[in-house]
Scaffold this active site. Structure first.
Site, PDB file in Angstrom:
ATOM      1  N   LYS A  16      -7.781  -2.581  -2.696  1.00 17.57           N
ATOM      2  CA  LYS A  16      -6.933  -3.756  -2.925  1.00 17.57           C
ATOM      3  C   LYS A  16      -7.079  -4.760  -1.783  1.00 17.57           C
ATOM      4  O   LYS A  16      -7.151  -5.971  -2.008  1.00 17.57           O
ATOM      5  CB  LYS A  16      -5.476  -3.322  -3.092  1.00 17.57           C
ATOM      6  CG  LYS A  16      -5.216  -2.570  -4.383  1.00 17.57           C
ATOM      7  CD  LYS A  16      -3.871  -1.869  -4.391  1.00 17.57           C
ATOM      8  CE  LYS A  16      -3.683  -1.050  -5.663  1.00 17.57           C
ATOM      9  NZ  LYS A  16      -2.455  -0.229  -5.649  1.00 17.57           N
ATOM     10  N   GLN A  20       2.580   1.611  -2.097  1.00 20.65           N
ATOM     11  CA  GLN A  20       1.619   2.446  -2.813  1.00 20.65           C
ATOM     12  C   GLN A  20       2.236   3.788  -3.194  1.00 20.65           C
ATOM     13  O   GLN A  20       2.786   4.489  -2.348  1.00 20.65           O
ATOM     14  CB  GLN A  20       0.365   2.676  -1.952  1.00 20.65           C
ATOM     15  CG  GLN A  20      -0.714   3.497  -2.626  1.00 20.65           C
ATOM     16  CD  GLN A  20      -1.307   2.808  -3.837  1.00 20.65           C
ATOM     17  OE1 GLN A  20      -1.574   1.611  -3.812  1.00 20.65           O
ATOM     18  NE2 GLN A  20      -1.541   3.565  -4.903  1.00 20.65           N
ATOM     19  N   ASP A  33       4.468  -5.844  -7.806  1.00 19.31           N
ATOM     20  CA  ASP A  33       4.312  -4.800  -8.823  1.00 19.31           C
ATOM     21  C   ASP A  33       5.105  -5.122 -10.083  1.00 19.31           C
ATOM     22  O   ASP A  33       4.890  -4.523 -11.133  1.00 19.31           O
ATOM     23  CB  ASP A  33       4.771  -3.443  -8.270  1.00 19.31           C
ATOM     24  CG  ASP A  33       3.605  -2.535  -7.923  1.00 19.31           C
ATOM     25  OD1 ASP A  33       2.489  -2.776  -8.417  1.00 19.31           O
ATOM     26  OD2 ASP A  33       3.811  -1.575  -7.152  1.00 19.31           O
TER      27      ASP A  33
END
Length: 299
Positions: A53, A97, A120
């Site tokens: 990422k 994460q 998210d």
């Protein structure tokens, strides 16, 4: 549609187009959007995902920083870091994460992320905005699927859509996005009786159940568009296993269009994460401009 000629809805070109858009929009902002990546522990998969990422963010022209915390991190320490990142005006988006180490509860951590920085799209405020048709940050995989369909010119408005799988990460928010796009939506799941009868009604069938080959060719309406979100590893003779989706490969003989596994939905998730970071930065910039508009002060 002739049998065996299902159009392939490839993910990489759609993801590249989304990343190009993110790059262009980021370039119009006065400050480079910044993504804070929070990783706890050294789980090999998490280390790899976070590294990927950060690398992709740099390719798009975004800045990022990996906040790597030890396995011994306490819940209080994790929440304190999130509070710090929430308060930092240089941070556009925050991603925690998952999975976290077993002694940490992910729910308070995800809830602690400010909705404006929740790239998210999982905070209840963003979930509520989605289901009420209001602006907000959307979960990455469902939003990425919508971008994939748009890139390949697959119509959504007015179609009969069936989503198989009701997880908070994919199925539920995807149903909301489809409703907002004026599709007629059925959300099916493990307790749905005669699943095949439901899926055969779909012009657009999206499967995110986490069960290899759950959807067989006879469960698909001829000519339907099928989006396979599943990633399952099945055994092979060499012992290495191979990746396959929730939809049986024979679906290509029935469907009009089909996403491959791998190479379909997968690339869209990270691309949408970076787009969400840019969207968050744009909104924070707009809010800052609004707050700086001169006006009368109440004394």
């Amino acid at each position: 549609m002739t049998q065996g000629t299902a159009r392939v809805l490839s993910g990489p070109p759609a993801a590249a187009a989304l990343l190009d858009e993110a790059r262009r929009r980021a370039g119009r902002l006065p400050a480079v959007p910044h993504l804070a990546l929070v990783r706890v522990g050294e789980d090999p998969a998490s280390v790899s995902y976070v590294r990927g990422k950060a690398k992709k963010a740099a390719e798009v022209g975004l800045s990022s920083h990996v906040h790597a915390l030890p396995d011994t991190t306490t819940q209080a320490d994790l929440l304190a870091l999130i509070d710090q990142l929430n308060a930092d005006p240089a941070v556009s988006g925050i991603l925690v994460q998952l999975p976290l180490p077993a002694h940490l509860d992910p729910a308070p951590a995800l809830l602690a992320v400010h909705p404006a920085k929740d790239v998210d799209g999982l905070h209840p405020a963003n979930t509520g905005a989605l289901w009420n048709g209001h602006p907000g940050l959307r979960p990455c995989t469902p939003a990425g699927i919508m971008a994939l369909l748009a890139h390949h010119g697959v119509p959504v408005r007015g179609v009969r859509a069936v989503v198989v799988g009701r997880s908070a990460l994919v199925g539920r928010p995807l149903a909301g996005l489809l409703l907002n796009a004026d599709a007629t939506v059925t959300l099916a799941h493990g307790a749905t009786p005669d699943l095949g009868q439901v899926t055969r009604e779909a012009d657009l069938l999206i499967v995110a159940a986490g069960q290899a080959h759950l959807i067989t060719p006879d469960m698909i309406k001829p000519g339907a568009t099928v989006v396979d979100v599943g990633i399952n590893r099945v055994p092979t003779e060499d012992g290495k296993g191979r990746l396959t989706g929730d939809v049986h490969p024979g679906a290509a003989q029935v469907a009009g269009a089909l996403t491959p596994v791998p190479g379909g939905v997968g690339p869209m998730t990270v691309a949408q994460l970076l787009m969400n970071t840019v969207i968050a930065a744009e909104r924070q910039h707009d809010q800052l401009l609004t707050s700086e508009v001169p006006g009368e002060h109440v004394r």
